[in-house]
Design a protein around this motif. Sequence first.
Motif, PDB file in Angstrom:
ATOM      1  N   SER A  83      -5.457 -15.889   9.325  1.00  0.00           N
ATOM      2  CA  SER A  83      -5.744 -14.754   8.447  1.00  0.00           C
ATOM      3  C   SER A  83      -4.576 -14.511   7.508  1.00  0.00           C
ATOM      4  N   LEU A  84      -3.903 -15.572   7.126  1.00  0.00           N
ATOM      5  CA  LEU A  84      -2.729 -15.456   6.265  1.00  0.00           C
ATOM      6  C   LEU A  84      -3.135 -15.173   4.828  1.00  0.00           C
ATOM      7  N   GLY A  85      -2.248 -14.516   4.085  1.00  0.00           N
ATOM      8  CA  GLY A  85      -2.598 -14.025   2.762  1.00  0.00           C
ATOM      9  C   GLY A  85      -2.145 -14.884   1.611  1.00  0.00           C
ATOM     10  N   GLY A  86      -1.652 -16.096   1.880  1.00  0.00           N
ATOM     11  CA  GLY A  86      -1.265 -16.990   0.802  1.00  0.00           C
ATOM     12  C   GLY A  86      -2.362 -17.979   0.471  1.00  0.00           C
ATOM     13  N   ILE A  87      -2.076 -18.879  -0.453  1.00  0.00           N
ATOM     14  CA  ILE A  87      -3.069 -19.874  -0.874  1.00  0.00           C
ATOM     15  C   ILE A  87      -3.002 -21.112   0.008  1.00  0.00           C
ATOM     16  N   TYR A  88      -1.797 -21.615   0.289  1.00  0.00           N
ATOM     17  CA  TYR A  88      -1.651 -22.803   1.135  1.00  0.00           C
ATOM     18  C   TYR A  88      -1.221 -22.395   2.544  1.00  0.00           C
ATOM     19  N   PRO A  89      -1.876 -22.933   3.572  1.00  0.00           N
ATOM     20  CA  PRO A  89      -1.493 -22.625   4.952  1.00  0.00           C
ATOM     21  C   PRO A  89      -0.238 -23.395   5.342  1.00  0.00           C
ATOM     22  N   PRO A  90       0.338 -23.103   6.500  1.00  0.00           N
ATOM     23  CA  PRO A  90       1.555 -23.804   6.926  1.00  0.00           C
ATOM     24  C   PRO A  90       1.412 -25.313   7.010  1.00  0.00           C
ATOM     25  N   ALA A  91       0.196 -25.844   7.214  1.00  0.00           N
ATOM     26  CA  ALA A  91       0.031 -27.297   7.262  1.00  0.00           C
ATOM     27  C   ALA A  91       0.478 -27.951   5.960  1.00  0.00           C
ATOM     28  N   PHE A  92       0.360 -27.224   4.857  1.00  0.00           N
ATOM     29  CA  PHE A  92       0.869 -27.692   3.560  1.00  0.00           C
ATOM     30  C   PHE A  92       2.270 -27.098   3.377  1.00  0.00           C
ATOM     31  N   SER A  93       3.215 -27.549   4.173  1.00  0.00           N
ATOM     32  CA  SER A  93       4.491 -26.845   4.278  1.00  0.00           C
ATOM     33  C   SER A  93       5.258 -26.792   2.968  1.00  0.00           C
ATOM     34  N   GLN A  94       5.101 -27.806   2.122  1.00  0.00           N
ATOM     35  CA  GLN A  94       5.874 -27.784   0.884  1.00  0.00           C
ATOM     36  C   GLN A  94       5.279 -26.855  -0.168  1.00  0.00           C
ATOM     37  N   PHE A  95       4.071 -26.381   0.041  1.00  0.00           N
ATOM     38  CA  PHE A  95       3.456 -25.435  -0.885  1.00  0.00           C
ATOM     39  C   PHE A  95       3.197 -24.074  -0.230  1.00  0.00           C
ATOM     40  N   ASN A  96       3.375 -23.987   1.069  1.00  0.00           N
ATOM     41  CA  ASN A  96       3.175 -22.714   1.753  1.00  0.00           C
ATOM     42  C   ASN A  96       4.300 -21.745   1.393  1.00  0.00           C
ATOM     43  N   VAL A  97       3.945 -20.501   1.069  1.00  0.00           N
ATOM     44  CA  VAL A  97       4.922 -19.464   0.738  1.00  0.00           C
ATOM     45  C   VAL A  97       4.809 -18.373   1.808  1.00  0.00           C
ATOM     46  N   PRO A  98       5.678 -18.375   2.798  1.00  0.00           N
ATOM     47  CA  PRO A  98       5.544 -17.430   3.912  1.00  0.00           C
ATOM     48  C   PRO A  98       5.503 -15.969   3.469  1.00  0.00           C
ATOM     49  N   GLU A  99       6.231 -15.643   2.391  1.00  0.00           N
ATOM     50  CA  GLU A  99       6.245 -14.253   1.936  1.00  0.00           C
ATOM     51  C   GLU A  99       4.855 -13.781   1.509  1.00  0.00           C
ATOM     52  N   LEU A 100       4.065 -14.683   0.965  1.00  0.00           N
ATOM     53  CA  LEU A 100       2.725 -14.311   0.534  1.00  0.00           C
ATOM     54  C   LEU A 100       1.786 -14.133   1.718  1.00  0.00           C
ATOM     55  N   VAL A 112       9.215 -32.297  -5.342  1.00  0.00           N
ATOM     56  CA  VAL A 112       8.412 -31.160  -4.900  1.00  0.00           C
ATOM     57  C   VAL A 112       9.321 -30.011  -4.488  1.00  0.00           C
ATOM     58  N   GLU A 113      10.420 -30.320  -3.803  1.00  0.00           N
ATOM     59  CA  GLU A 113      11.336 -29.286  -3.341  1.00  0.00           C
ATOM     60  C   GLU A 113      11.936 -28.525  -4.519  1.00  0.00           C
ATOM     61  N   GLU A 114      12.285 -29.232  -5.590  1.00  0.00           N
ATOM     62  CA  GLU A 114      12.886 -28.567  -6.749  1.00  0.00           C
ATOM     63  C   GLU A 114      11.867 -27.741  -7.522  1.00  0.00           C
ATOM     64  N   GLY A 115      10.610 -28.049  -7.335  1.00  0.00           N
ATOM     65  CA  GLY A 115       9.581 -27.261  -7.996  1.00  0.00           C
ATOM     66  C   GLY A 115       9.030 -26.141  -7.148  1.00  0.00           C
ATOM     67  N   TYR A 116       9.522 -26.005  -5.914  1.00  0.00           N
ATOM     68  CA  TYR A 116       8.936 -25.055  -4.966  1.00  0.00           C
ATOM     69  C   TYR A 116       8.894 -23.632  -5.505  1.00  0.00           C
ATOM     70  N   ASP A 117      10.012 -23.142  -6.044  1.00  0.00           N
ATOM     71  CA  ASP A 117      10.056 -21.764  -6.521  1.00  0.00           C
ATOM     72  C   ASP A 117       9.065 -21.542  -7.656  1.00  0.00           C
ATOM     73  N   LEU A 118       8.836 -22.562  -8.466  1.00  0.00           N
ATOM     74  CA  LEU A 118       7.876 -22.435  -9.563  1.00  0.00           C
ATOM     75  C   LEU A 118       6.450 -22.395  -9.028  1.00  0.00           C
ATOM     76  N   TYR A 119       6.152 -23.252  -8.063  1.00  0.00           N
ATOM     77  CA  TYR A 119       4.834 -23.190  -7.422  1.00  0.00           C
ATOM     78  C   TYR A 119       4.611 -21.796  -6.829  1.00  0.00           C
ATOM     79  N   ALA A 120       5.642 -21.295  -6.141  1.00  0.00           N
ATOM     80  CA  ALA A 120       5.525 -19.979  -5.511  1.00  0.00           C
ATOM     81  C   ALA A 120       5.264 -18.896  -6.550  1.00  0.00           C
ATOM     82  N   GLU A 121       5.921 -19.002  -7.702  1.00  0.00           N
ATOM     83  CA  GLU A 121       5.725 -18.022  -8.763  1.00  0.00           C
ATOM     84  C   GLU A 121       4.278 -18.030  -9.263  1.00  0.00           C
ATOM     85  N   VAL A 122       3.715 -19.217  -9.407  1.00  0.00           N
ATOM     86  CA  VAL A 122       2.324 -19.327  -9.862  1.00  0.00           C
ATOM     87  C   VAL A 122       1.380 -18.709  -8.831  1.00  0.00           C
TER      88      VAL A 122
END
Length: 557
Positions: free
Chosen positions: A362-379, A500-510
Amino acid sequence: MRLLMVLAAFALAASACGGGDSDSGSGTASATTSAPATTAAATPAPATTQAQTQVTIAAVEQTTTTQGAVTTTAAPIPPPEGTLRMVEFSPVTSFNPAASQTAQSAYHYPTYDTLTRQRNDLSLEPSLATSWTQPSSNVWRFTVRDDVVFHDGAEFNAQVAVDNMHYHASFQGNPNAATWAAFVDARVVDDTTFEVEFSVPAPQFPLEMSMVMGMMISPNALDGRDLTRDPQGSGPWIWSDADSQAGVTEVYNLNPNYWNPADQGVETVTVTAVPDNNARLNALLTGETDIMSTTRDAQIDAGTEAGNVLISVPNFFAYLIVTDRAGEFDSPLGDERVRRAILLSLDRDAYADAMHFGKADSLGGIYPPAFSQFNVPELDTKYSYDPDEARRLLAEAGYPDGVTIRMPIMPAINPIVEFVVQMLGASGITIELIQINNGELGPGTATAQWGISWFRDLLVHPARDLGKFMGETGRFNAFRLGDLDDLEATLVDALNAPSVEEGYDLYAEVMEGLIDRGVVLPLAHGGQNALYAPYVSGVTLGLNMQAPMPYGVRLNN
């Protein structure tokens, strides 16, 4: 182990080894940087034995696999035996891959070949293409086999692949048109090599070539021929018009001239449409079918307790999508406070329990933890269920007595939408339902037939999963709004990042922007599921697939 390492590998190098395994679309064609190919061993898929009652395709870490041609094994290949029976949710609407959603792929895989193919660990391997590389950041170069013959006798080569690229890209009404939104050209390099150029880089393109978008059609059928009931592929089985019954069962018989006999574990494949969920499960439990696709979470326990095997890809994402953010269809949706009130009215815990029977988060982000490089725990925890705050926001927006908005409902999602209606009603948000037919949700959402709807994605990559909401080419930017132009630019920057790691903050912003602005209102993350009988082996279910592929499947009963 990280699922996104698999996806990153697609943009870095060619895959190779031997043998055989929404309604959604990408929007903004995305960018990345090319990198030299490296070599690493593939992470093996989980072993499947008859003692196991559950096989889940876990998130796995993968860099790149060895580039080269498909190799053949020296071991003798057992002859194909028996009939593989599959039950699917809905009948085939067209045998033309360019006219088909990925949800129809169960009917296409037996008779068509794709350029690439997914393994059970979600990495890519060759099919018609033996290797693929990026000579520049927005160009993919493919090398193809020289021993493939279509069912009608035509030969496959680089020119045929190029002609297919143009055919798919220009086909009117293609539900996967967003895959080709940034397509510039395809050109022949030599008889077995061709290139595909985009206006900006498309890191997900080799993965998409393992889906209906990558299915190659005979060159004799690219002249406008009606393929609705006339598939023209090169796959392991040949569709039989005489044995098939339109709208009920499609039958495919062995292709005696197929280039890779290892894919042909059975003599015949049948795919039968059984729209009723319980009837599909009963067919499996009573031995009337071997593979049941589109298995609901509520059916998993009954299926596995009877000894059947679950195969599940953890990329199912349920959410509400708001396309009418200017309030053209329903004026309240033009106020961001109303959209926020809708988000706060979603009791995700209750939804996951009621709709997914405890088999979803029931997480509130777009990507679940299985997609760890795109998962944003804060969301995942940013917006919690808060009907009091939702009512306060409605009052602040000028709706102290609540609002009424319209939302589509179709038979396949009746319980889901009714539950959403109940949740929103508790905050003073009344839903007037628009009755539609199964299969009309995606097209209607894309053509502004309503302003908000329940939706689900099979998550793959931000280039597909996020870009579709924004920009001129975004399929689900239905009202052609420019309110997300800044997020579109940020997404392109993220996909152009060196890693992907260097783009993480940008993905999170989107992703944060899509949720904050009330475009994507998350509900739950779960698995895309299928069940199969314990005597079946070689079953593979990939990303963006609703049904397993028949390649290499054998019946051991």
